[in-house]
Structure formats: C-alpha cells, structure tokens
Write a protein that holds these residues in place. Structure first.
Motif, PDB file in Angstrom:
ATOM      1  N   GLY A  40       6.443  40.961  48.132  1.00 17.17           N
ATOM      2  CA  GLY A  40       7.202  40.516  49.286  1.00 17.17           C
ATOM      3  C   GLY A  40       6.391  39.857  50.371  1.00 17.17           C
ATOM      4  O   GLY A  40       6.918  39.518  51.432  1.00 17.17           O
ATOM      5  N   LYS A  41       5.115  39.665  50.140  1.00 23.92           N
ATOM      6  CA  LYS A  41       4.253  39.051  51.145  1.00 23.92           C
ATOM      7  C   LYS A  41       3.577  37.803  50.594  1.00 23.92           C
ATOM      8  O   LYS A  41       3.572  37.567  49.384  1.00 23.92           O
ATOM      9  N   GLU A  42       2.988  37.046  51.482  1.00 26.37           N
ATOM     10  CA  GLU A  42       2.232  35.875  51.062  1.00 26.37           C
ATOM     11  C   GLU A  42       0.799  36.293  50.727  1.00 26.37           C
ATOM     12  O   GLU A  42       0.297  37.312  51.197  1.00 26.37           O
ATOM     13  N   ARG A  43       0.164  35.468  49.929  1.00 30.09           N
ATOM     14  CA  ARG A  43      -1.226  35.734  49.599  1.00 30.09           C
ATOM     15  C   ARG A  43      -2.057  35.695  50.869  1.00 30.09           C
ATOM     16  O   ARG A  43      -1.946  34.762  51.660  1.00 30.09           O
ATOM     17  N   GLU A  44      -2.895  36.695  51.059  1.00 28.34           N
ATOM     18  CA  GLU A  44      -3.671  36.770  52.288  1.00 28.34           C
ATOM     19  C   GLU A  44      -5.163  36.925  52.025  1.00 28.34           C
ATOM     20  O   GLU A  44      -5.582  37.520  51.031  1.00 28.34           O
ATOM     21  N   PHE A  45      -5.914  36.391  52.950  1.00 29.29           N
ATOM     22  CA  PHE A  45      -7.367  36.476  52.908  1.00 29.29           C
ATOM     23  C   PHE A  45      -7.810  37.922  53.122  1.00 29.29           C
ATOM     24  O   PHE A  45      -7.265  38.620  53.963  1.00 29.29           O
ATOM     25  N   VAL A  46      -8.827  38.336  52.372  1.00 27.25           N
ATOM     26  CA  VAL A  46      -9.368  39.682  52.516  1.00 27.25           C
ATOM     27  C   VAL A  46     -10.819  39.634  52.988  1.00 27.25           C
ATOM     28  O   VAL A  46     -11.175  40.237  53.992  1.00 27.25           O
ATOM     29  N   ALA A  47     -11.651  38.904  52.258  1.00 28.67           N
ATOM     30  CA  ALA A  47     -13.070  38.855  52.598  1.00 28.67           C
ATOM     31  C   ALA A  47     -13.707  37.645  51.941  1.00 28.67           C
ATOM     32  O   ALA A  47     -13.250  37.187  50.895  1.00 28.67           O
ATOM     33  N   ALA A  48     -14.766  37.141  52.573  1.00 29.62           N
ATOM     34  CA  ALA A  48     -15.493  36.002  52.023  1.00 29.62           C
ATOM     35  C   ALA A  48     -16.988  36.254  52.127  1.00 29.62           C
ATOM     36  O   ALA A  48     -17.448  37.019  52.979  1.00 29.62           O
ATOM     37  N   ILE A  49     -17.721  35.576  51.267  1.00 32.32           N
ATOM     38  CA  ILE A  49     -19.180  35.701  51.291  1.00 32.32           C
ATOM     39  C   ILE A  49     -19.792  34.332  51.073  1.00 32.32           C
ATOM     40  O   ILE A  49     -19.357  33.557  50.224  1.00 32.32           O
ATOM     41  N   HIS A  50     -20.788  34.024  51.892  1.00 31.53           N
ATOM     42  CA  HIS A  50     -21.526  32.781  51.793  1.00 31.53           C
ATOM     43  C   HIS A  50     -22.258  32.717  50.453  1.00 31.53           C
ATOM     44  O   HIS A  50     -22.602  33.759  49.883  1.00 31.53           O
ATOM     45  N   ARG A  51     -22.525  31.525  49.980  1.00 35.57           N
ATOM     46  CA  ARG A  51     -23.197  31.403  48.687  1.00 35.57           C
ATOM     47  C   ARG A  51     -24.570  32.061  48.711  1.00 35.57           C
ATOM     48  O   ARG A  51     -25.069  32.463  47.659  1.00 35.57           O
ATOM     49  N   SER A  52     -25.169  32.176  49.895  1.00 34.57           N
ATOM     50  CA  SER A  52     -26.472  32.838  50.010  1.00 34.57           C
ATOM     51  C   SER A  52     -26.348  34.359  49.912  1.00 34.57           C
ATOM     52  O   SER A  52     -27.338  35.053  49.680  1.00 34.57           O
ATOM     53  N   GLY A  53     -25.147  34.848  50.135  1.00 34.95           N
ATOM     54  CA  GLY A  53     -24.934  36.291  50.147  1.00 34.95           C
ATOM     55  C   GLY A  53     -25.199  36.939  51.480  1.00 34.95           C
ATOM     56  O   GLY A  53     -24.987  38.140  51.633  1.00 34.95           O
ATOM     57  N   ARG A  55     -24.110  35.722  54.836  1.00 37.04           N
ATOM     58  CA  ARG A  55     -22.983  35.699  55.773  1.00 37.04           C
ATOM     59  C   ARG A  55     -21.727  36.197  55.087  1.00 37.04           C
ATOM     60  O   ARG A  55     -21.449  35.863  53.932  1.00 37.04           O
ATOM     61  N   LYS A  56     -20.971  36.996  55.853  1.00 37.66           N
ATOM     62  CA  LYS A  56     -19.735  37.564  55.322  1.00 37.66           C
ATOM     63  C   LYS A  56     -18.643  37.479  56.375  1.00 37.66           C
ATOM     64  O   LYS A  56     -18.915  37.420  57.574  1.00 37.66           O
ATOM     65  N   ASP A  57     -17.427  37.489  55.918  1.00 40.26           N
ATOM     66  CA  ASP A  57     -16.272  37.366  56.801  1.00 40.26           C
ATOM     67  C   ASP A  57     -15.188  38.284  56.274  1.00 40.26           C
ATOM     68  O   ASP A  57     -14.932  38.304  55.065  1.00 40.26           O
ATOM     69  N   TYR A  58     -14.556  39.026  57.175  1.00 42.18           N
ATOM     70  CA  TYR A  58     -13.547  39.994  56.752  1.00 42.18           C
ATOM     71  C   TYR A  58     -12.267  39.841  57.560  1.00 42.18           C
ATOM     72  O   TYR A  58     -12.300  39.547  58.752  1.00 42.18           O
ATOM     73  N   ALA A  59     -11.153  40.108  56.907  1.00 44.76           N
ATOM     74  CA  ALA A  59      -9.891  40.205  57.624  1.00 44.76           C
ATOM     75  C   ALA A  59      -9.937  41.463  58.493  1.00 44.76           C
ATOM     76  O   ALA A  59     -10.620  42.440  58.154  1.00 44.76           O
ATOM     77  N   ASP A  60      -9.221  41.432  59.597  1.00 40.92           N
ATOM     78  CA  ASP A  60      -9.223  42.574  60.506  1.00 40.92           C
ATOM     79  C   ASP A  60      -8.779  43.860  59.811  1.00 40.92           C
ATOM     80  O   ASP A  60      -9.258  44.941  60.127  1.00 40.92           O
ATOM     81  N   SER A  61      -7.875  43.726  58.877  1.00 38.67           N
ATOM     82  CA  SER A  61      -7.308  44.909  58.217  1.00 38.67           C
ATOM     83  C   SER A  61      -8.305  45.657  57.351  1.00 38.67           C
ATOM     84  O   SER A  61      -8.092  46.828  57.020  1.00 38.67           O
ATOM     85  N   VAL A  62      -9.408  45.026  56.997  1.00 38.43           N
ATOM     86  CA  VAL A  62     -10.398  45.676  56.125  1.00 38.43           C
ATOM     87  C   VAL A  62     -11.775  45.709  56.738  1.00 38.43           C
ATOM     88  O   VAL A  62     -12.739  46.169  56.098  1.00 38.43           O
ATOM     89  N   ASN A  63     -11.887  45.248  57.959  1.00 42.38           N
ATOM     90  CA  ASN A  63     -13.187  45.194  58.615  1.00 42.38           C
ATOM     91  C   ASN A  63     -13.636  46.595  59.015  1.00 42.38           C
ATOM     92  O   ASN A  63     -12.905  47.563  58.878  1.00 42.38           O
ATOM     93  N   GLY A  64     -14.873  46.676  59.481  1.00 40.49           N
ATOM     94  CA  GLY A  64     -15.407  47.947  59.916  1.00 40.49           C
ATOM     95  C   GLY A  64     -15.967  48.781  58.797  1.00 40.49           C
ATOM     96  O   GLY A  64     -16.127  49.994  58.928  1.00 40.49           O
ATOM     97  N   GLY A  65     -16.261  48.116  57.664  1.00 37.91           N
ATOM     98  CA  GLY A  65     -16.896  48.814  56.561  1.00 37.91           C
ATOM     99  C   GLY A  65     -15.950  49.390  55.538  1.00 37.91           C
ATOM    100  O   GLY A  65     -16.400  49.968  54.542  1.00 37.91           O
ATOM    101  N   ARG A  66     -14.642  49.240  55.775  1.00 42.41           N
ATOM    102  CA  ARG A  66     -13.721  49.798  54.800  1.00 42.41           C
ATOM    103  C   ARG A  66     -13.824  49.040  53.472  1.00 42.41           C
ATOM    104  O   ARG A  66     -13.821  49.622  52.411  1.00 42.41           O
ATOM    105  N   PHE A  67     -13.911  47.714  53.557  1.00 42.54           N
ATOM    106  CA  PHE A  67     -14.161  46.886  52.384  1.00 42.54           C
ATOM    107  C   PHE A  67     -15.503  46.188  52.570  1.00 42.54           C
ATOM    108  O   PHE A  67     -15.830  45.758  53.685  1.00 42.54           O
ATOM    109  N   ILE A  68     -16.242  46.057  51.494  1.00 41.19           N
ATOM    110  CA  ILE A  68     -17.527  45.368  51.543  1.00 41.19           C
ATOM    111  C   ILE A  68     -17.605  44.362  50.405  1.00 41.19           C
ATOM    112  O   ILE A  68     -17.463  44.726  49.240  1.00 41.19           O
ATOM    113  N   VAL A  69     -17.836  43.104  50.760  1.00 35.92           N
ATOM    114  CA  VAL A  69     -17.969  42.049  49.758  1.00 35.92           C
ATOM    115  C   VAL A  69     -19.458  41.817  49.494  1.00 35.92           C
ATOM    116  O   VAL A  69     -20.276  41.869  50.413  1.00 35.92           O
ATOM    117  N   SER A  70     -19.785  41.588  48.238  1.00 40.52           N
ATOM    118  CA  SER A  70     -21.171  41.320  47.870  1.00 40.52           C
ATOM    119  C   SER A  70     -21.186  40.441  46.630  1.00 40.52           C
ATOM    120  O   SER A  70     -20.147  40.189  46.015  1.00 40.52           O
TER     121      SER A  70
END
Length: 123
Positions: A40-53, A55-70
């Motif tokens: 029932g929802k649209e596809r949403e951004f969760v987390a991104a990682i720079h090709r270097s590994g 820089r990272k970017d997180y959606a507010d809903s998963v920020n603060g260490g709850r989700f970690i991209v690597s």
C-alpha cells in the motif's frame, strides 16, 4: 542484474542482514542504495553508500544506527544490517545502482533494481 537476499520472518526487535550481489557487473564502480516497498505504499529510500564505502546516507526512519549499510568491493557485495526491527519495516527490500550522482534518493535516480527480498516483522 542485482539480486537481494537474506530476508525472512522475524519478530519485533530482531536483527537481519540483507545482501546484494550482481552477476556480470562490478559494483565497486557505483554508488548503491537500498529501497523498500511496503504494501500500500510507494517504494522508498532506505540507505545509500558511496562507491568508496566511506560516505553513507540514511532515511530518518532508520537513522541512528538502527540500520547500517556497508559494502565489500572485493566480494562485490552490498549489505544492509537491520537491527531493532519494527513492524513498519515489513517490506520487500531492493538494492539499486545510483545513475544520477551521489546524494540522490529518488526512485528515478536509480536503476538495475533486480529481484527484492521479503522482510516480514511480526509481533
């Protein structure tokens, strides 16, 4: 084509680690991201990682260490460590390649979606 896997049925508060690999493609050249699609929802951004590994970017809903991209560019694999899972995290999770430049979060800024992996969080 990208392939996400590692999803499953877990309980609130549990952890999961998703992985994403590519066949015939070197992921180290690309900025990558995770998105999710909940019923029932649209596809949403969760987390991104720079090709270097670095820089990272997180959606507010998963920020603060709850989700970690690597990523492990040697293994050609992208990861999403998901901790303290909540009911609202239930969705199909996809990995994708950034084709518009670092800092983008829109669905149209990404390609090569591939097959997602279902994450279901139950109480």
């Amino acid at each position: 084509q990208l392939q996400a896997f590692g999803g499953g049925l877990v309980q609130v508060g549990d952890s999961l680690r998703l992985s994403c690999t590519a066949s015939g493609r070197t992921l180290s050249s690309y900025h990558m991201a995770w998105f999710r699609l909940a019923p029932g929802k649209e596809r949403e951004f969760v987390a991104a990682i720079h090709r270097s590994g670095v820089r990272k970017d997180y959606a507010d809903s998963v920020n603060g260490g709850r989700f970690i991209v690597s990523r492990d560019n040697v293994k050609n694999t992208l990861y999403l460590q998901m901790n303290s899972l909540e009911l609202e995290d239930t969705a199909v999770y996809y990995c994708a390649v950034n084709v518009r430049g670092w800092g983008r979060r829109g669905v149209d800024d990404f390609s090569s979606w591939g097959q997602g992996t279902q994450v279901t969080v139950s109480s």
